[in-house]
Design an enzyme around this catalytic site. Structure first.
Site, PDB file in Angstrom:
ATOM      1  CE  LYS A   1      -1.633   1.495   4.072  1.00  0.00           C
ATOM      2  NZ  LYS A   1      -1.343   2.896   4.466  1.00  0.00           N
TER       3      LYS A   1
ATOM      4  NE  ARG B   1      -0.554  11.781   7.190  1.00  0.00           N
ATOM      5  CZ  ARG B   1      -0.731  13.018   7.646  1.00  0.00           C
ATOM      6  NH1 ARG B   1      -1.889  13.361   8.148  1.00  0.00           N
ATOM      7  NH2 ARG B   1       0.237  13.894   7.576  1.00  0.00           N
TER       8      ARG B   1
ATOM      9  CB  CYS C   1      -4.364  10.865  11.246  1.00  0.00           C
ATOM     10  SG  CYS C   1      -2.950   9.914  11.762  1.00  0.00           S
TER      11      CYS C   1
ATOM     12  NE  ARG D   1       0.801  10.398   9.876  1.00  0.00           N
ATOM     13  CZ  ARG D   1       0.339   9.340   9.200  1.00  0.00           C
ATOM     14  NH1 ARG D   1      -0.828   8.831   9.493  1.00  0.00           N
ATOM     15  NH2 ARG D   1       1.051   8.832   8.198  1.00  0.00           N
ATOM     16  N   PRO D   2       2.492  16.707  10.898  1.00  0.00           N
ATOM     17  CG  PRO D   2       4.307  17.853  11.802  1.00  0.00           C
ATOM     18  CD  PRO D   2       3.377  16.696  12.062  1.00  0.00           C
ATOM     19  CB  VAL D   3       2.803  18.400   5.398  1.00  0.00           C
ATOM     20  CG1 VAL D   3       2.048  17.073   5.447  1.00  0.00           C
ATOM     21  CG2 VAL D   3       1.845  19.583   5.500  1.00  0.00           C
ATOM     22  CG  ASP D   4       7.303  20.750   9.434  1.00  0.00           C
ATOM     23  OD1 ASP D   4       6.649  19.711   9.639  1.00  0.00           O
ATOM     24  OD2 ASP D   4       8.454  20.901   9.869  1.00  0.00           O
TER      25      ASP D   4
ATOM     26  NE  ARG E   1      -7.171   4.379   5.616  1.00  0.00           N
ATOM     27  CZ  ARG E   1      -6.818   5.606   5.995  1.00  0.00           C
ATOM     28  NH1 ARG E   1      -7.302   6.118   7.092  1.00  0.00           N
ATOM     29  NH2 ARG E   1      -5.961   6.295   5.269  1.00  0.00           N
TER      30      ARG E   1
HETATM   31  C1  EPZ Z   1       4.477   6.952   6.075  1.00  0.00           C
HETATM   32  O1  EPZ Z   1       3.719   8.010   6.627  1.00  0.00           O
HETATM   33  C2  EPZ Z   1       3.563   5.741   6.066  1.00  0.00           C
HETATM   34  N1  EPZ Z   1       2.394   6.021   5.244  1.00  0.00           N
HETATM   35  C3  EPZ Z   1       3.133   5.408   7.496  1.00  0.00           C
HETATM   36  O2  EPZ Z   1       2.363   4.218   7.434  1.00  0.00           O
HETATM   37  C4  EPZ Z   1       4.377   5.146   8.330  1.00  0.00           C
HETATM   38  O3  EPZ Z   1       4.001   4.875   9.661  1.00  0.00           O
HETATM   39  C5  EPZ Z   1       5.291   6.371   8.272  1.00  0.00           C
HETATM   40  O4  EPZ Z   1       5.616   6.668   6.892  1.00  0.00           O
HETATM   41  C6  EPZ Z   1       6.593   6.160   9.040  1.00  0.00           C
HETATM   42  O5  EPZ Z   1       7.274   5.047   8.521  1.00  0.00           O
HETATM   43  C7  EPZ Z   1       2.502   5.958   3.900  1.00  0.00           C
HETATM   44  O6  EPZ Z   1       3.551   5.682   3.351  1.00  0.00           O
HETATM   45  C8  EPZ Z   1       1.259   6.242   3.098  1.00  0.00           C
HETATM   46  P1  EPZ Z   1       6.545  10.426   8.024  1.00  0.00           P
HETATM   47  P2  EPZ Z   1       4.290   9.530   6.552  1.00  0.00           P
HETATM   48  O7  EPZ Z   1       6.412  11.672   7.244  1.00  0.00           O
HETATM   49  O8  EPZ Z   1       5.093   9.702   5.327  1.00  0.00           O
HETATM   50  C9  EPZ Z   1       7.052  13.789  11.315  1.00  0.00           C
HETATM   51  C10 EPZ Z   1       0.509   2.846   7.849  1.00  0.00           C
HETATM   52  O9  EPZ Z   1       0.077   2.354   8.895  1.00  0.00           O
HETATM   53  N2  EPZ Z   1       6.969  14.762  10.211  1.00  0.00           N
HETATM   54  O10 EPZ Z   1       7.732   9.542   7.796  1.00  0.00           O
HETATM   55  O11 EPZ Z   1       3.158  10.444   6.805  1.00  0.00           O
HETATM   56  C11 EPZ Z   1       5.742  13.071  11.580  1.00  0.00           C
HETATM   57  O12 EPZ Z   1       4.916  13.827  12.441  1.00  0.00           O
HETATM   58  C12 EPZ Z   1       0.976   4.287   7.836  1.00  0.00           C
HETATM   59  O13 EPZ Z   1       0.608   2.236   6.750  1.00  0.00           O
HETATM   60  C13 EPZ Z   1       7.211  16.109  10.467  1.00  0.00           C
HETATM   61  O14 EPZ Z   1       7.471  16.507  11.601  1.00  0.00           O
HETATM   62  O15 EPZ Z   1       5.243   9.530   7.834  1.00  0.00           O
HETATM   63  C14 EPZ Z   1       6.204  11.802  12.233  1.00  0.00           C
HETATM   64  O16 EPZ Z   1       6.440  12.053  13.606  1.00  0.00           O
HETATM   65  C15 EPZ Z   1       0.781   4.968   9.180  1.00  0.00           C
HETATM   66  N3  EPZ Z   1       7.159  16.993   9.424  1.00  0.00           N
HETATM   67  C16 EPZ Z   1       7.536  11.506  11.550  1.00  0.00           C
HETATM   68  O17 EPZ Z   1       7.937  12.734  10.937  1.00  0.00           O
HETATM   69  C17 EPZ Z   1       6.877  16.593   8.136  1.00  0.00           C
HETATM   70  O18 EPZ Z   1       6.861  17.450   7.222  1.00  0.00           O
HETATM   71  C18 EPZ Z   1       7.468  10.434  10.486  1.00  0.00           C
HETATM   72  O19 EPZ Z   1       6.434  10.794   9.576  1.00  0.00           O
HETATM   73  C19 EPZ Z   1       6.638  15.224   7.903  1.00  0.00           C
HETATM   74  C20 EPZ Z   1       6.691  14.326   8.949  1.00  0.00           C
END
Ligand code: EPZ
Length: 420
Positions: free
Chosen positions: A22, A93, A117, A122-125, A400
């Site tokens: 996925k 997301r 969520c 989960r910010p996107v900064d 999902r």
């Molecule tokens: C991906 O989410 C996966 N989803 C998640 O899987 C997975 O848990 C996660 O990576 C970590 O491995 C998909 O690939 C669709 P991140 P993503 O950005 O990309 C912080 C599942 O169950 N962060 O690596 O959203 C964030 O808050 C899902 O299949 C910032 O601070 O995760 C988190 O603490 C759940 N600023 C950490 O980084 C940002 O701009 C990791 O998040 C982006 C993220």
């Protein structure tokens, strides 16, 4: 609202096929926006999140055809409004991953902020910081990101402050069509990032280093079409292996890639399982073996994956001894604990990131409620072990991320059925 009714006590036994990943399919589908040529994605899993992403592409004006083998044929030749609406992004997301491709190819995009969520804010900064560094003008208005780069993006050195899978993926895709060279530092190294990199290279992107912490992309004028086979879902494979370990069974998962699960297989061996592997299969044997509790600390790849934390919580709940589980990636990813405790487990949560699990002799079936995708899979594992019947509510969370979960579990001897 569908529920899963599970009567526990059967050791899982047999073999099952792992579906396409996925978390690889979703960014790759977003990446099809980078070219006006036809692209075929094979081995995409038949999941609600994939359907949502296909809906989003369709709403952008992309031609999408899903053939009888569930191959997804995409052609983003002529798009309409470059808008990813809140209604779609709030339900999934990963829709936010269309931002980089849209800005890179069309010079503009309006994408809803994903919002938080269940498992965290989960910010996107980092996604936005990287696009700004590459020359995009970013505004956030009424919950939407308005991104503009009328003259296109420019290759830059971008240092991400946080290791982010989605941030790495959004910026990798944006950089493919930027002018000049982009170097991304502090990148996520997950296998799904590697799969996306391979996909982009198939389309003619000049990209190297993906899978390491530094990715270098030489921007090109345009990308061509191609075909890509999505990698196996390592989290689905890991989930079924943990279920087999917890129930004292023996299963082989096929169409799996053991090299993407090293940390998980290591922990399963520590828990007492006998693991054998081949190029595309993994076998776990727990028959007549003592299940031992294992300490877990989640970390970015190649560390122990946060997406497998909840599953090991269920395993530890019925293992010999006590163990600590430390969640370092998300700030609210222990919601499964209170539900597993309803089945008789003995788990204490300390603060936001640590739990102590004291193994108990057995669990007893009871009604429980799924709260998020991986939490729901840990409830399935606990239910498969519990004596009696467990009914899991709100299993749309499961749908999902786990393709035909009840059929796959029935194939290996579980007593499970979907009830409305
Ligand atoms: C991906 O989410 C996966 N989803 C998640 O899987 C997975 O848990 C996660 O990576 C970590 O491995 C998909 O690939 C669709 P991140 P993503 O950005 O990309 C912080 C599942 O169950 N962060 O690596 O959203 C964030 O808050 C899902 O299949 C910032 O601070 O995760 C988190 O603490 C759940 N600023 C950490 O980084 C940002 O701009 C990791 O998040 C982006 C993220």
């Amino acid at each position: 609202m569908d529920k899963l009714s599970i009567t526990g006590g059967n050791p899982l036994s047999g073999r099952l096929r792992v579906s396409g990943a996925k978390n690889s399919t979703l960014p790759i589908l977003a990446g099809t926006l980078l070219t006006d040529q036809p692209v075929t994605i094979c081995n995409a899993p038949h999941l609600h999140d994939v359907t949502t992403m296909i809906e989003l592409l369709g709403s952008l004006g992309v031609e999408v055809v899903v053939d009888e083998k569930l191959n997804v044929e995409v052609c983003a030749r002529s798009l309409g409004e470059l808008l990813a609406p809140y209604e779609l992004v709030k339900t999934m997301r990963a829709s936010f991953l269309v931002l980089g491709p849209l800005v890179a190819r069309f010079g503009q995009a309006k994408v809803s902020l994903p919002g938080g969520c269940a498992i965290g804010s989960r910010p996107v900064d980092q996604h936005l910081k990287g696009l700004e560094a590459m020359g995009a003008d970013i505004e956030v208005v009424d919950g939407y990101v308005l991104a503009k780069a009328p003259a296109g993006l420019t290759g830059r050195d971008v240092y991400m402050d946080v290791v982010t899978v989605g941030g790495t993926q959004n910026l990798m895709m944006a950089a493919c069509l930027a002018r000049g060279t982009t170097r991304l530092y502090n990148c996520a190294q997950e296998p799904e990032v590697v799969d996306l990199g391979n996909f982009l290279a198939t389309l003619g992107a000049k990209i190297q280093g993906y899978g390491s912490s530094v990715i270098e992309i030489q921007g090109v004028e345009s990308l061509h079409g191609g075909t890509h086979m999505v990698m196996p879902d390592r989290v689905e494979a890991g989930t079924y292996l943990v279920a087999a370990a917890a129930t004292g069974g023996c299963i082989r998962v096929v169409d799996a890639d053991p090299t993407t699960l090293t940390a998980v297989l290591e922990k399963l061996q520590q828990a007492g399982a006998r693991i054998t592997t081949g190029d595309d299969w993994i076998e776990l044997d727990m028959r007549d073996r003592q299940l031992r509790a294992v300490d877990i600390e989640t970390a970015p790849y190649p560390g122990f994956p946060t997406d497998m934390q909840a599953q090991f919580m269920a395993l530890n709940a019925v293992a010999e001894g006590a163990a600590t589980i430390r969640e370092t990636i998300f700030e609210n990813r222990f919601m499964h604990v209170q539900e597993i405790n309803r089945l008789g487990a003995n788990i204490e949560v300390h603060g936001q990131s640590m739990a102590v699990v004291h193994g108990v002799d057995g669990l007893t079936g009871a009604p429980v409620m799924a709260t998020d995708l991986r939490a729901s899979s840990s409830l399935v594992i606990a239910a498969l072990v519990a004596h009696g019947t467990t009914v899991i509510d709100r299993i749309y969370h499961i749908d999902r991320g786990y393709e035909t979960i009840e059929e796959k579990l029935q194939q290996v001897g579980a007593q499970v059925q979907r009830v409305s």
